[in-house]
Design an enzyme around this catalytic site. Structure first.
Site, PDB file in Angstrom:
ATOM      1  N   PHE A  76     -76.228  38.367  16.180  1.00  0.00           N
ATOM      2  CA  PHE A  76     -76.500  37.334  17.093  1.00  0.00           C
ATOM      3  C   PHE A  76     -75.601  37.204  18.494  1.00  0.00           C
ATOM      4  CE2 PHE A  76     -78.070  34.883  13.570  1.00  0.00           C
ATOM      5  CZ  PHE A  76     -79.601  34.557  13.856  1.00  0.00           C
ATOM      6  N   ALA A  77     -74.599  37.952  18.388  1.00  0.00           N
ATOM      7  CA  ALA A  77     -73.229  37.677  19.446  1.00  0.00           C
ATOM      8  C   ALA A  77     -73.864  38.341  20.656  1.00  0.00           C
ATOM      9  CB  ALA A  77     -72.139  38.105  18.855  1.00  0.00           C
ATOM     10  N   THR A  95     -70.021  43.331  25.754  1.00  0.00           N
ATOM     11  CA  THR A  95     -70.372  42.655  24.355  1.00  0.00           C
ATOM     12  C   THR A  95     -71.550  43.253  23.840  1.00  0.00           C
ATOM     13  OG1 THR A  95     -68.863  40.772  24.740  1.00  0.00           O
ATOM     14  CG2 THR A  95     -70.873  40.539  23.348  1.00  0.00           C
ATOM     15  N   THR A 120     -84.429  40.185  22.555  1.00  0.00           N
ATOM     16  CA  THR A 120     -85.071  39.173  23.410  1.00  0.00           C
ATOM     17  C   THR A 120     -86.435  39.324  24.019  1.00  0.00           C
ATOM     18  OG1 THR A 120     -84.933  37.779  25.298  1.00  0.00           O
ATOM     19  CG2 THR A 120     -83.288  39.549  25.263  1.00  0.00           C
ATOM     20  N   ASP A 121     -87.382  38.716  24.330  1.00  0.00           N
ATOM     21  CA  ASP A 121     -88.727  38.860  25.013  1.00  0.00           C
ATOM     22  C   ASP A 121     -88.157  39.360  26.557  1.00  0.00           C
ATOM     23  OD1 ASP A 121     -87.910  36.647  26.487  1.00  0.00           O
ATOM     24  OD2 ASP A 121     -90.013  35.683  25.874  1.00  0.00           O
ATOM     25  N   GLU A 122     -87.125  39.269  27.040  1.00  0.00           N
ATOM     26  CA  GLU A 122     -86.633  39.521  28.551  1.00  0.00           C
ATOM     27  C   GLU A 122     -86.522  41.062  28.410  1.00  0.00           C
ATOM     28  OE1 GLU A 122     -83.801  37.037  30.525  1.00  0.00           O
ATOM     29  OE2 GLU A 122     -84.045  35.359  29.271  1.00  0.00           O
ATOM     30  N   TYR A 144     -78.533  40.837  32.271  1.00  0.00           N
ATOM     31  CA  TYR A 144     -78.634  40.308  30.745  1.00  0.00           C
ATOM     32  C   TYR A 144     -79.706  40.999  30.309  1.00  0.00           C
ATOM     33  CZ  TYR A 144     -80.139  37.516  26.725  1.00  0.00           C
ATOM     34  OH  TYR A 144     -80.737  37.213  25.621  1.00  0.00           O
ATOM     35  N   SER A 147     -78.767  44.531  29.537  1.00  0.00           N
ATOM     36  CA  SER A 147     -77.717  45.127  28.577  1.00  0.00           C
ATOM     37  C   SER A 147     -78.300  44.761  27.059  1.00  0.00           C
ATOM     38  CB  SER A 147     -76.441  43.932  28.795  1.00  0.00           C
ATOM     39  OG  SER A 147     -76.873  42.584  28.709  1.00  0.00           O
ATOM     40  N   LYS A 148     -79.461  43.940  27.120  1.00  0.00           N
ATOM     41  CA  LYS A 148     -80.115  43.462  25.879  1.00  0.00           C
ATOM     42  C   LYS A 148     -80.955  44.708  25.308  1.00  0.00           C
ATOM     43  CE  LYS A 148     -79.777  40.525  23.118  1.00  0.00           C
ATOM     44  NZ  LYS A 148     -79.027  40.070  22.089  1.00  0.00           N
ATOM     45  N   PRO A 199     -81.065  20.720  38.596  1.00  0.00           N
ATOM     46  CA  PRO A 199     -81.539  21.640  39.749  1.00  0.00           C
ATOM     47  C   PRO A 199     -82.718  22.505  39.125  1.00  0.00           C
ATOM     48  CG  PRO A 199     -79.618  22.352  38.133  1.00  0.00           C
ATOM     49  CD  PRO A 199     -80.227  20.835  37.667  1.00  0.00           C
ATOM     50  N   TYR A 201     -85.023  25.800  39.917  1.00  0.00           N
ATOM     51  CA  TYR A 201     -85.331  27.069  40.571  1.00  0.00           C
ATOM     52  C   TYR A 201     -86.474  27.177  41.488  1.00  0.00           C
ATOM     53  CZ  TYR A 201     -81.133  29.280  38.601  1.00  0.00           C
ATOM     54  OH  TYR A 201     -79.658  29.405  38.291  1.00  0.00           O
ATOM     55  N   ARG A 208     -92.540  30.413  30.883  1.00  0.00           N
ATOM     56  CA  ARG A 208     -91.705  30.943  29.517  1.00  0.00           C
ATOM     57  C   ARG A 208     -92.547  30.400  28.336  1.00  0.00           C
ATOM     58  NH1 ARG A 208     -90.069  33.400  33.112  1.00  0.00           N
ATOM     59  NH2 ARG A 208     -87.922  33.678  33.805  1.00  0.00           N
ATOM     60  N   ASP A 266     -84.058  29.973  44.310  1.00  0.00           N
ATOM     61  CA  ASP A 266     -84.520  30.697  43.309  1.00  0.00           C
ATOM     62  C   ASP A 266     -83.276  31.602  42.677  1.00  0.00           C
ATOM     63  OD1 ASP A 266     -86.149  31.107  41.201  1.00  0.00           O
ATOM     64  OD2 ASP A 266     -87.721  31.914  42.321  1.00  0.00           O
TER      65      ASP A 266
HETATM   66  P1  NAD Z   1     -75.069  31.690  22.709  1.00  0.00           P
HETATM   67  O1  NAD Z   1     -74.678  32.015  24.093  1.00  0.00           O
HETATM   68  O2  NAD Z   1     -75.231  30.046  22.305  1.00  0.00           O
HETATM   69  O3  NAD Z   1     -74.208  32.185  21.413  1.00  0.00           O
HETATM   70  C1  NAD Z   1     -73.448  33.464  21.584  1.00  0.00           C
HETATM   71  C2  NAD Z   1     -72.328  33.539  20.780  1.00  0.00           C
HETATM   72  O4  NAD Z   1     -72.045  34.791  20.673  1.00  0.00           O
HETATM   73  C3  NAD Z   1     -71.239  32.475  21.016  1.00  0.00           C
HETATM   74  O5  NAD Z   1     -70.822  31.873  19.753  1.00  0.00           O
HETATM   75  C4  NAD Z   1     -70.112  33.334  21.636  1.00  0.00           C
HETATM   76  O6  NAD Z   1     -68.798  32.865  21.346  1.00  0.00           O
HETATM   77  C5  NAD Z   1     -70.289  34.756  20.557  1.00  0.00           C
HETATM   78  N1  NAD Z   1     -69.929  35.795  21.321  1.00  0.00           N
HETATM   79  C6  NAD Z   1     -69.882  36.178  22.408  1.00  0.00           C
HETATM   80  N2  NAD Z   1     -69.328  37.442  22.909  1.00  0.00           N
HETATM   81  C7  NAD Z   1     -68.646  37.747  21.501  1.00  0.00           C
HETATM   82  C8  NAD Z   1     -68.118  38.857  21.317  1.00  0.00           C
HETATM   83  N3  NAD Z   1     -67.694  39.931  22.136  1.00  0.00           N
HETATM   84  N4  NAD Z   1     -67.586  39.054  19.979  1.00  0.00           N
HETATM   85  C9  NAD Z   1     -68.084  38.175  18.958  1.00  0.00           C
HETATM   86  N5  NAD Z   1     -68.726  36.847  19.370  1.00  0.00           N
HETATM   87  C10 NAD Z   1     -69.038  36.849  20.707  1.00  0.00           C
HETATM   88  O7  NAD Z   1     -76.366  32.402  22.438  1.00  0.00           O
HETATM   89  P2  NAD Z   1     -77.744  32.186  21.531  1.00  0.00           P
HETATM   90  O8  NAD Z   1     -78.698  31.328  22.807  1.00  0.00           O
HETATM   91  O9  NAD Z   1     -77.452  31.454  20.446  1.00  0.00           O
HETATM   92  O10 NAD Z   1     -78.370  33.533  21.473  1.00  0.00           O
HETATM   93  C11 NAD Z   1     -78.005  34.328  20.253  1.00  0.00           C
HETATM   94  C12 NAD Z   1     -78.851  35.549  20.295  1.00  0.00           C
HETATM   95  O11 NAD Z   1     -80.245  35.356  20.493  1.00  0.00           O
HETATM   96  C13 NAD Z   1     -78.291  36.550  21.481  1.00  0.00           C
HETATM   97  O12 NAD Z   1     -78.268  37.754  21.373  1.00  0.00           O
HETATM   98  C14 NAD Z   1     -79.580  36.294  22.595  1.00  0.00           C
HETATM   99  O13 NAD Z   1     -79.435  37.496  23.443  1.00  0.00           O
HETATM  100  C15 NAD Z   1     -80.825  36.126  21.702  1.00  0.00           C
HETATM  101  N6  NAD Z   1     -81.753  35.361  22.253  1.00  0.00           N
HETATM  102  C16 NAD Z   1     -81.732  33.985  22.838  1.00  0.00           C
HETATM  103  C17 NAD Z   1     -82.681  33.562  22.914  1.00  0.00           C
HETATM  104  C18 NAD Z   1     -82.488  31.882  23.573  1.00  0.00           C
HETATM  105  O14 NAD Z   1     -83.569  31.302  24.004  1.00  0.00           O
HETATM  106  N7  NAD Z   1     -81.304  31.291  23.592  1.00  0.00           N
HETATM  107  C19 NAD Z   1     -83.812  33.852  22.848  1.00  0.00           C
HETATM  108  C20 NAD Z   1     -84.165  35.188  22.637  1.00  0.00           C
HETATM  109  C21 NAD Z   1     -83.004  35.696  22.107  1.00  0.00           C
END
Ligand code: NAD
Length: 321
Positions: A76-77, A95, A120-122, A144, A147-148, A199, A201, A208, A266
C-alpha cells in the site's frame, strides 16, 4: 504465514491490517516510514500477531531483511495526495516508483508471492462516459497518477519477465474512518465540525466513484487469496458523485448550509471523471461492496465527530488549521 504489508500506518493499509488481525490467521509485519500521512494511532500496536517496523520501502537492505521472512506481500505504501504531487513530484517518483521496484527486487530474490500491488483508477486518466476495463491503455494525468501507473507497470513487468506472482488492484476513491484529513471527505467533515468553510475546486462538477475503505480491503484480500498471477483487477464502489453532490451530502450530514462553501481555483489538470468496470473482480472473485453509501457516509461522519483526538493533532501537524 507471514504477510508483509507496506504503508499500513496510513488510511487503507491500516484498515486492511485491522481487518486481517480480527479475522485471519496471518502474522503481519508492517513496514511504514511514518511520513506525515502515517500514524501509529491507526494500528493496534501490541497485538500478538502484529510487528511494526518503521522504515522506508526505498531502503534496500531493510526491505531485503524483511522480505527474507515474508511469504506474501500487500503493498500500500505510497505518496498518495494529488495536490502534493502537483506542488512537487520528487517524493512521488522516489517512493511510488523506486520504492516499488526495491520491494519487487527483494520479492524476486526471495521468491515471495503473491505480491499484491495496490494501484488506483487514476492510472487510466479521465473519461466523460463509460467505464474502463482492465485492458484499457493507461493515460495518467497528474504526477501522482503517472507515478502510480509507472509502479503498476513495473510490478506487472516482474510477472511477465521473471514469473513473479504479482497481482494488481486498481480502485476508485475510498472513504471511511482514519483517512488523513487533507482528502476531501475528512477535510470537509472536520472543517464543518469546527465551524469553518470548505474549499470546493472549480465548479465542483468533477465526478468520482466512491467505495468504503473496508470494501476496498475486502477486494484486495480476494485478489491476494483468489486472484490469478499477472492479472489486474479493477475495484469499484458503484456510487458516482460529482464533488458538488458529495459536498451537498457532507453539508447536510453536518447540519451546515452552502454558505460554508468557498469556491477555489480548480486543481491544475483536474480529471473530469474516473470510472472503472469491476465486472472481472465480481465474476472471477465474487467481489461485491457490502457498504451502502448513505449509511457508510453517515457512519464515517459520526466517526470523525467522535474522534477529534485522532484528527486534531494530524491537522495541526500538517498546518491544515
Ligand atoms: P495514505 O497516504 O493514507 O498512506 C500511505 C502510507 O504509506 C503512510 O502510512 C505513509 O507513512 C506510508 N509511506 C509513504 N512513503 C513511504 C515510504 N517511502 N516507505 C514506507 N512507507 C511509506 O494512503 P492511502 O489512502 O491509505 O492509500 C494507500 C494505497 O492505496 C496507495 O498506494 C494509494 O495509491 C492507493 N489508493 C488509494 C485510494 C484512496 O482513495 N485513498 C484509492 C485507490 C488507490
Amino acid at each position: 504465514m507471514n504477510l508483509l504489508v507496506t504503508g499500513a500506518a496510513g488510511f487503507i493499509g491500516s484498515s486492511y491490517v485491522r481487518g486481517l488481525l480480527a479475522d485471519g490467521a496471518a502474522d503481519i509485519t508492517v513496514l511504514d516510514k511514518l511520513t506525515y500521512a502515517g500514524t501509529l494511532t491507526n494500528l493496534p500496536l501490541g497485538h500478538p500477531r502484529l510487528e511494526f517496523v518503521q522504515g522506508d520501502i526505498c531502503d534496500a537492505a531493510l526491505v531485503d531483511k524483511l522480505m527474507s521472512g515474508a511469504d506474501q506481500v500487500v503493498h500500500f505504501a505510497a505518496e498518495s495526495h494529488v495536490d502534493r504531487s502537483i506542488q512537487g513530484a520528487a517524493a512521488f517518483v522516489r517512493t511510488n516508483v523506486l520504492g516499488t521496484q526495491t520491494l519487487l527486487d527483494a520479492a524476486l530474490r526471495h521468491r515471495v508471492g503473491p505480491f499484491v500491488h495496490v494501484s488506483t483508477d487514476e492510472v487510466y486518466g479521465s473519461t466523460e462516459t463509460g467505464a474502463w476495463p482492465e485492458d484499457r491503455p493507461l493515460r495518467p494525468t497528474s504526477p501522482y497518477a503517472a507515478s502510480k501507473a509507472s509502479s503498476d507497470l513495473i510490478a506487472l513487468s516482474y510477472h511477465r519477465t521473471h514469473g513473479l506472482d504479482v497481482r494488481v488492484t486498481r480502485c476508485s476513491n475510498n472513504y471511511g474512518p482514519h483517512q488523513f484529513p487533507e482528502k476531501i471527505v475528512p477535510l470537509f467533515v472536520t472543517n464543518l465540525l469546527d465551524g469553518r468553510k470548505v474549499p470546493l475546486y472549480g465548479d465542483g462538477r468533477n465526478v468520482r466513484d466512491w467505495l468504503h475503505v473496508e470494501d476496498h480491503c475486502l477486494g484486495v484480500d480476494l485478489v491476494r487469496t483468489k486472484g490469478r498471477p499477472g492479472e489486474v483487477y479493477n475495484l469499484g464502489g458503484g456510487t458516482e458523485l460529482s464533488n458538488r453532490e458529495l459536498t451537498g451530502l457532507l453539508l447536510a450530514a453536518c447540519g451546515a448550509g452552502w454558505d460554508r462553501v468557498e469556491y477555489v481555483e480548480d486543481r491544475k489538470g483536474h480529471d473530469l471523471r474516473y470510472c472503472v468496470d469491476w465486472s472481472k473482480a465480481r465474476t472471477e472473485l465474487g467481489y461485491r461492496p457490502r457498504h451502502d453509501f448513505t449509511s457508510g457516509l453517515a457512519e464515517t461522519v459520526a466517526w470523525y465527530r467522535d474522534h477529534r483526538e485522532w484528527w486534531e493533532p494530524l491537522k495541526r501537524g500538517a498546518g491544515l488549521r
